[in-house]
Scaffold this active site. Structure first.
Site, PDB file in Angstrom:
ATOM      1  N   HIS A  32      -4.922   4.878  -2.732  1.00 37.29           N
ATOM      2  CA  HIS A  32      -3.475   4.866  -2.923  1.00 37.29           C
ATOM      3  C   HIS A  32      -2.988   3.426  -3.107  1.00 37.29           C
ATOM      4  CE1 HIS A  32       0.489   6.820  -2.348  1.00 37.29           C
ATOM      5  NE2 HIS A  32       0.855   5.651  -1.875  1.00 37.29           N
ATOM      6  N   ASP A  77      -7.205   8.909  -1.445  1.00 38.95           N
ATOM      7  CA  ASP A  77      -5.763   8.914  -1.197  1.00 38.95           C
ATOM      8  C   ASP A  77      -5.423  10.191  -0.450  1.00 38.95           C
ATOM      9  OD1 ASP A  77      -2.996   8.857  -1.221  1.00 38.95           O
ATOM     10  OD2 ASP A  77      -2.809   8.603  -3.382  1.00 38.95           O
ATOM     11  N   SER A 103       4.114   6.853  -5.788  1.00 32.19           N
ATOM     12  CA  SER A 103       4.165   7.217  -4.377  1.00 32.19           C
ATOM     13  C   SER A 103       5.504   7.884  -4.056  1.00 32.19           C
ATOM     14  CB  SER A 103       3.895   5.983  -3.512  1.00 32.19           C
ATOM     15  OG  SER A 103       3.627   6.329  -2.180  1.00 32.19           O
TER      16      SER A 103
END
Length: 316
Positions: free
Chosen positions: A282, A252, A157
């Protein structure tokens, strides 16, 4: 595709518990909730031979660093890892399970670098700290059984965003040389307007409002998002960057920009492997204790890094 059955169970539980989106909480509440969620889904943390916490000099003050040494004789290759959390949440504890798993599976010294968080510390504090951490790791790896000639970077991320930024910084600075980059569902473009971003509206999942909340915390002004160290996709030249593994998730908002970054690297002559994990969202990479897909992705990352380090050892 439908949700992975294990993700569906997690989703249903969140719905039953009426879990609030992090962007509706105070900063203190969001940080605590994020860490609690990571710990709940990370599974049992693997033992490693040695864990060492140190403090290193950073551009804005001391930075926390955690070094994971697995079993095996050195000198070991080195992975410098950056945790996720939208540059706003997260800590060394957030990435602890991932770092332990990668250290063991790859057989590498894993160096987790803590960096200053937003909104207290705006861009470019985080990439500056992470680059300082990489330089420190290269200079001091030998003290902990590491091989400073075989160093890779990675993160998930926002940590993937920072890993990508660090490779750009190393290229511009003429070093240190990095062998590979592991980018797990990275943010790559603050100005993204992609189908995956537009379609991600579910408040029980990481969604487009989550993405905007993190960017708003991170940037002092929206214009800063055009800087390549904030939005690596917007760098003018990606040639000469280290080979990459880019992992994305079907559900995501960052999926498309991560895949666009993989494509841009390929177009620039950078060897790239990429994988989209279907049916998951995600954050799944940090959910190896709950999702089989998370375990598979960590295993894929480990295989990739082992190969990168082995090829470097052969060349050396």
């Amino acid at each position: 595709m439908p949700f992975d059955p294990q993700l569906q169970e997690l989703y249903d539980r969140r719905a039953a518990e009426d879990v609030r989106p992090l962007y509706t909480l105070t900063l203190e509440e969001a940080r605590a909730a994020d860490l609690a969620a990571v710990r709940a889904d990370a599974g049992t943390h693997e033992p490693v031979r040695q864990v060492t916490d140190v403090s290193i000099p950073g551009p804005g003050g001391p930075l926390p660093v955690r070094i994971y040494r697995p079993s095996g004789e050195g000198p070991l290759p080195v992975l410098v890892y950056f945790f996720g959390g939208g540059w706003t949440l997260g800590s060394l504890d957030t990435g602890d399970a991932i770092c332990r798993s990668l250290a063991n599976a790859v057989g590498c010294l894993t160096v987790a670098v803590g960096y200053r968080l937003a909104p207290e510390h705006k861009f470019p504090a985080a990439p500056d700290d992470c680059f300082a951490g990489v330089r420190w790791a290269v200079e001091h790896a030998g003290r902990y059984g590491g091989d400073s000639s075989r160093v890779a970077v990675g993160g998930d991320s926002a940590g993937g965003n920072l890993a990508a930024a660090v490779t750009l910084m190393a290229k511009d600075a003429g070093g240190p040389e990095l062998l590979a980059q592991l980018l797990v569902y990275p943010n790559t473009d603050q100005f993204a307007d992609t189908p995956s971003l537009r379609e991600s509206t579910d408040p029980l999942l990481f969604n487009r409002r989550s993405v905007q909340w993190y960017w708003d915390n991170y940037l002092a002004s929206p214009g800063d998002g055009g800087h390549p160290l904030a939005s690596p996709l917007r760098a003018p030249d990606h040639s000469g960057l280290p080979p990459a593994l880019v992992i994305t998730a079907e559900y995501d908002p960052l999926r498309d920009e991560g895949e666009q970054y993989a494509a841009r690297l390929r177009e620039s002559g950078v060897p790239v492997e990429s994988a989209r994990y279907q049916g998951v969202t995600h954050g799944f990479f940090a959910m190896a204790g709950t999702l089989d897909a998370g375990r598979r992705a960590v295993a894929q990352a480990a295989d990739y890094l082992r190969g990168a380090f082995a090829r470097a050892a052969t060349r050396g």
